[in-house]
Design a protein around this motif. Structure first.
Motif, mmCIF file in Angstrom:
data_model
loop_
_atom_site.group_PDB
_atom_site.id
_atom_site.type_symbol
_atom_site.label_atom_id
_atom_site.label_comp_id
_atom_site.label_asym_id
_atom_site.label_seq_id
_atom_site.Cartn_x
_atom_site.Cartn_y
_atom_site.Cartn_z
ATOM 1 N N MET A 1 92.822 -12.177 102.134
ATOM 2 C CA MET A 1 91.607 -12.287 102.901
ATOM 3 C C MET A 1 91.072 -13.716 102.733
ATOM 4 O O MET A 1 91.219 -14.318 101.681
ATOM 5 N N GLU A 2 90.437 -14.210 103.758
ATOM 6 C CA GLU A 2 89.926 -15.566 103.724
ATOM 7 C C GLU A 2 88.747 -15.677 102.761
ATOM 8 O O GLU A 2 87.988 -14.725 102.566
ATOM 9 N N LEU A 3 88.596 -16.866 102.203
ATOM 10 C CA LEU A 3 87.570 -17.098 101.200
ATOM 11 C C LEU A 3 86.160 -16.912 101.770
ATOM 12 O O LEU A 3 85.303 -16.304 101.121
ATOM 13 N N GLU A 4 85.918 -17.402 102.961
ATOM 14 C CA GLU A 4 84.583 -17.270 103.562
ATOM 15 C C GLU A 4 84.224 -15.810 103.820
ATOM 16 O O GLU A 4 83.075 -15.412 103.656
ATOM 17 N N LYS A 5 85.210 -15.018 104.225
ATOM 18 C CA LYS A 5 84.941 -13.589 104.448
ATOM 19 C C LYS A 5 84.584 -12.907 103.133
ATOM 20 O O LYS A 5 83.705 -12.057 103.084
ATOM 21 N N LEU A 6 85.285 -13.295 102.057
ATOM 22 C CA LEU A 6 84.994 -12.712 100.751
ATOM 23 C C LEU A 6 83.605 -13.115 100.264
ATOM 24 O O LEU A 6 82.894 -12.311 99.662
ATOM 25 N N ARG A 7 83.215 -14.349 100.514
ATOM 26 C CA ARG A 7 81.900 -14.819 100.075
ATOM 27 C C ARG A 7 80.769 -14.095 100.811
ATOM 28 O O ARG A 7 79.676 -13.949 100.271
ATOM 29 N N ASN A 8 81.020 -13.643 102.031
ATOM 30 C CA ASN A 8 79.997 -12.960 102.815
ATOM 31 C C ASN A 8 79.861 -11.483 102.459
ATOM 32 O O ASN A 8 78.929 -10.831 102.928
ATOM 33 N N LEU A 9 80.764 -10.947 101.667
ATOM 34 C CA LEU A 9 80.692 -9.541 101.280
ATOM 35 C C LEU A 9 79.632 -9.338 100.206
ATOM 36 O O LEU A 9 79.361 -10.234 99.406
ATOM 37 N N SER A 10 79.069 -8.139 100.176
ATOM 38 C CA SER A 10 78.128 -7.801 99.108
ATOM 39 C C SER A 10 78.917 -7.518 97.832
ATOM 40 O O SER A 10 80.151 -7.456 97.838
ATOM 41 N N LEU A 46 98.478 -10.410 97.529
ATOM 42 C CA LEU A 46 97.545 -9.476 96.902
ATOM 43 C C LEU A 46 97.009 -10.016 95.582
ATOM 44 O O LEU A 46 95.822 -9.876 95.273
ATOM 45 N N LYS A 47 97.879 -10.641 94.795
ATOM 46 C CA LYS A 47 97.431 -11.218 93.529
ATOM 47 C C LYS A 47 96.409 -12.331 93.758
ATOM 48 O O LYS A 47 95.418 -12.438 93.026
ATOM 49 N N LEU A 48 96.624 -13.131 94.782
ATOM 50 C CA LEU A 48 95.665 -14.188 95.110
ATOM 51 C C LEU A 48 94.336 -13.602 95.588
ATOM 52 O O LEU A 48 93.264 -14.114 95.242
ATOM 53 N N ASP A 49 94.394 -12.533 96.383
ATOM 54 C CA ASP A 49 93.172 -11.893 96.856
ATOM 55 C C ASP A 49 92.355 -11.333 95.688
ATOM 56 O O ASP A 49 91.129 -11.463 95.656
ATOM 57 N N ILE A 50 93.036 -10.722 94.743
ATOM 58 C CA ILE A 50 92.352 -10.180 93.566
ATOM 59 C C ILE A 50 91.710 -11.302 92.765
ATOM 60 O O ILE A 50 90.558 -11.205 92.326
ATOM 61 N N ALA A 51 92.438 -12.393 92.578
ATOM 62 C CA ALA A 51 91.907 -13.530 91.827
ATOM 63 C C ALA A 51 90.697 -14.141 92.536
ATOM 64 O O ALA A 51 89.702 -14.498 91.891
ATOM 65 N N ARG A 52 90.760 -14.243 93.851
ATOM 66 C CA ARG A 52 89.626 -14.790 94.611
ATOM 67 C C ARG A 52 88.399 -13.900 94.462
ATOM 68 O O ARG A 52 87.278 -14.392 94.274
ATOM 69 N N ALA A 53 88.599 -12.595 94.551
ATOM 70 C CA ALA A 53 87.477 -11.659 94.432
ATOM 71 C C ALA A 53 86.854 -11.743 93.039
ATOM 72 O O ALA A 53 85.628 -11.753 92.893
ATOM 73 N N LYS A 54 87.687 -11.829 92.020
ATOM 74 C CA LYS A 54 87.169 -11.939 90.654
ATOM 75 C C LYS A 54 86.425 -13.257 90.452
ATOM 76 O O LYS A 54 85.396 -13.303 89.770
#
Length: 90
Positions: A1-10, A46-54
């Motif tokens: 998932m893109e970084l900006e989309k992740l930043r906009n999530l609650s 998937l590993k990158l997405d998890i790391a970005r979310a964390k």
């Protein structure tokens, strides 16, 4: 998932996204152990997405802690009592 989309999530949505990616990663690894090599390229994503979310969750935690505690004002250390005692004895 893109970084900006992740930043906009609650926070709750971010945690759900992290859990979903973790479950998908588990399933792909399980399939890999059974000999099915269809989703091997997806593991890295998937590993990158998890790391970005964390990382985003940690940034938010640090920002909240920083906002909650006031900045420490640096002052001079207290004067030494050792020299004051020597002068008092003389």
């Amino acid at each position: 998932m893109e970084l900006e989309k992740l930043r906009n999530l609650s926070d709750d949505e971010l945690k759900a996204q992290q859990n979903t990616a973790g479950e998908q990663l588990f399933r792909i690894r399980f399939q890999k152990s059974l000999g099915n090599n269809d989703g091997i390229k997806k593991i890295r994503i998937l590993k990158l997405d998890i790391a970005r979310a964390k990382t985003i969750a940690r940034e938010r935690t640090l920002a909240a802690e920083k906002a909650a505690t006031p900045a420490v004002v640096h002052t001079a250390p207290p004067a030494s009592t050792r020299t004051a005692r020597k002068k008092a004895k003389n």
